[in-house]
Design a protein around this motif. Structure first.
Motif, short mmCIF file in Angstrom:
data_model
loop_
_atom_site.label_atom_id
_atom_site.label_comp_id
_atom_site.label_asym_id
_atom_site.label_seq_id
_atom_site.Cartn_x
_atom_site.Cartn_y
_atom_site.Cartn_z
N ASP A 215 66.91 2.40 13.71
CA ASP A 215 67.90 2.53 14.78
C ASP A 215 68.71 3.81 14.61
O ASP A 215 69.01 4.51 15.59
CB ASP A 215 68.83 1.32 14.79
CG ASP A 215 68.13 0.05 15.26
OD1 ASP A 215 66.94 0.13 15.62
OD2 ASP A 215 68.77 -1.01 15.25
N ARG A 216 69.07 4.14 13.37
CA ARG A 216 69.83 5.36 13.11
C ARG A 216 69.02 6.60 13.51
O ARG A 216 69.56 7.55 14.08
CB ARG A 216 70.21 5.44 11.64
CG ARG A 216 71.34 4.49 11.23
CD ARG A 216 71.43 4.36 9.71
NE ARG A 216 71.69 5.63 9.05
CZ ARG A 216 72.91 6.11 8.77
NH1 ARG A 216 73.99 5.41 9.10
NH2 ARG A 216 73.06 7.26 8.15
N ALA A 217 67.73 6.59 13.19
CA ALA A 217 66.87 7.74 13.53
C ALA A 217 66.76 7.91 15.03
O ALA A 217 66.79 9.04 15.55
CB ALA A 217 65.49 7.56 12.90
N CYS A 218 66.64 6.81 15.76
CA CYS A 218 66.57 6.89 17.22
C CYS A 218 67.88 7.42 17.79
O CYS A 218 67.88 8.26 18.70
CB CYS A 218 66.26 5.51 17.81
SG CYS A 218 64.59 4.89 17.44
N GLU A 219 68.99 6.92 17.27
CA GLU A 219 70.30 7.39 17.73
C GLU A 219 70.50 8.87 17.41
O GLU A 219 71.07 9.62 18.21
CB GLU A 219 71.40 6.54 17.09
CG GLU A 219 71.42 5.11 17.60
CD GLU A 219 72.05 4.12 16.63
OE1 GLU A 219 71.97 2.91 16.90
OE2 GLU A 219 72.61 4.56 15.61
N LEU A 220 70.01 9.30 16.27
CA LEU A 220 70.10 10.70 15.87
C LEU A 220 69.31 11.58 16.84
O LEU A 220 69.81 12.62 17.29
CB LEU A 220 69.60 10.87 14.45
CG LEU A 220 69.51 12.29 13.88
CD1 LEU A 220 70.84 13.00 13.94
CD2 LEU A 220 68.99 12.24 12.44
N PHE A 221 68.11 11.16 17.16
CA PHE A 221 67.26 11.95 18.06
C PHE A 221 67.92 12.13 19.43
O PHE A 221 68.04 13.26 19.93
CB PHE A 221 65.90 11.26 18.23
CG PHE A 221 65.00 11.92 19.23
CD1 PHE A 221 64.24 13.02 18.87
CD2 PHE A 221 64.92 11.45 20.53
CE1 PHE A 221 63.41 13.65 19.79
CE2 PHE A 221 64.09 12.07 21.47
CZ PHE A 221 63.34 13.17 21.08
#
Length: 449
Positions: A59-65
């Protein structure tokens, strides 16, 4: 010809600190930009990207992207279904760096869980999760400080069940923290903006759920006791699962560097600032807890335990195999590797800060700089082009999890770190510039006159 603009640096924060931003990080740019500005170049742009402070790495990686490129956060249909939350999160009307591409790549710096978050992002890019137009080459460098790539004992000491993770022991510190997170999520519409859990897709606020449901989550959290939250991703079991999928495999066109901190219990961390001293003492206590952790209680048995056993046998047999490049003494290799499980920065064991995978399963070079991270003699390291696709592992002696970032104390070690990172990033930019010029020259030569 004018010098090109330095590639921007994206900073990704760790557990519980993903909204701190430049307020806590302080005046580091004066030192990180020294390498560029002292050579008549522009200062490097720094981008703080906010992600969920307790969310899973996925989830963090998606939010970062999506915080970088803009648009509505898409966690993926399959992931959302498996973890029982909405597929879509908040919408970023304006991305922090919408031009992000292979031609306009970015440097990343991740502290603590920010490190594995960046690695997860690169893996998602490599498998085309966000679309075929987005690739792993968009990440020019991955730089980490005290990152738990392979998990940490501390998560078990705080409450994660050693045999049935992601279950959390009742009334443990982790259980109390989960209740506090749910309370913050429930009250989020009226809390200050810096208290941002990025829980939009979970419907946990009083506008989205009933008070009865909220009380039920306080009794047993479906989020905290799931595989879709930071605590589980910090377990050794989750790290083994990621490595089984080859998450964290190096990209040949990306530069990697990890800064690994270790506390020495019989000395003291030099701290002139009162806040630094206040932060250090609790980490000494947790350092002892980590060092005394009973690994035999873990089920399933972590994959790295087999490495420790084989390394111990190798050292006892006086094997001449190179267990670690530049760090492990061959004659005492097993003893060193065993000690690396105990050595820690108050939060993360040393071996876990190095990089994903065992050293024999990735490409890495280990260096030890002690207290002299950057001096005149070491600047020569950057006179040669850095090597892509290799983890450059740097050990920082007598430092704890928060010595370097995110709190700014203005200490000598912090200034040295940012100077070193600035030189390293500039060396990468120059190597990229030379490679681009060489490709352009070859292209010109191939065009018939």
């Amino acid at each position: 010809m004018a010098n090109p603009e330095p590639v921007p640096l994206v900073i990704v924060e760790g557990f519980l600190s993903s909204s701190a931003g430049a307020i806590l990080w302080g005046n580091f740019e004066e030192h990180s930009n020294y390498a560029c500005q002292s050579n008549g170049e522009r200062g490097r742009r720094t981008i703080f990207a906010s992600v969920g402070p307790v969310s899973s790495l996925h989830d963090r990686a998606c939010e970062l992207f999506y915080s970088l490129v803009g648009g509505m956060v898409d966690y993926g249909e399959e992931h959302a279904r498996e973890n029982r939350h909405d597929r879509f999160g908040r919408t970023y009307e304006f991305g922090l760096y919408p031009e992000w591409s292979e031609e306009r790549p970015l440097h990343f710096l991740g502290h603590s869980m920010g490190g594995p978050t960046v690695v997860k992002l690169q893996w998602l890019l490599s498998i085309g999760f966000f679309g075929k137009q987005y690739t792993a080459d968009m990440i020019l460098s991955v730089n980490t400080v005290s990152a738990p790539f392979r998990g940490t004992q501390l998560v078990y000491s705080l409450g994660e069940d050693t045999r049935e993770a992601p279950a959390v022991r009742s009334f443990s510190p982790g259980d109390i923290l989960a209740k506090a997170v749910h309370l913050a999520a429930y009250l989020s519409p009226v809390l200050p903006r810096f208290v941002d859990l990025h829980a939009d897709a979970r419907g946990l606020s009083f506008r989205d759920t009933s008070f009865r449901s909220f009380l039920g989550q306080l009794r047993r959290s479906d989020w905290a006791e799931s595989r879709d939250a930071t605590p589980y991703d910090a377990t050794f079991e989750a790290a083994d699962e990621r490595e089984a999928l080859r998450e964290g495999a190096v990209n040949p066109n990306t530069y990697y560097r990890s800064y690994c901190a270790t506390l020495v219990r019989d000395t003291h961390v030099a701290a002139s600032h009162w806040i630094s001293k206040m932060v250090a003492w609790p980490l000494y206590a947790s350092s002892v807890v980590i060092a005394k952790f009973d690994f035999s209680s873990l089920r399933p048995i972590p994959a790295f335990m087999a490495t420790v056993a084989s390394a111990s046998c190798a050292s006892k047999l006086e094997s001449d195999s190179n267990l670690e490049d530049g760090v492990i003494d061959v004659a005492n290799g097993g003893d060193y590797l065993s000690a690396a499980l105990r050595a820690n920065d108050g939060v993360v064991p040393l071996f876990s800060q190095w990089h994903p995978f065992e050293c024999r399963s990735t490409r890495c070079k280990h260096f030890s700089h002690g207290d002299k991270l950057l001096d005149d003699s070491e600047k020569t390291r950057y006179s040669c082009s850095p090597e892509a696709g290799v983890w450059s592992v740097h050990h920082l002696a007598n430092t704890h999890h928060l010595s370097i970032v995110p709190f700014w104390f203005g200490s000598r070690s912090q200034k040295a770190f940012w100077l070193d990172l600035g030189h390293w990033l500039r060396a990468i930019d120059r190597a990229r510039g030379r490679a681009s010029a060489a490709k352009l020259s070859l292209k010109d030569m191939s065009i018939p006159t």
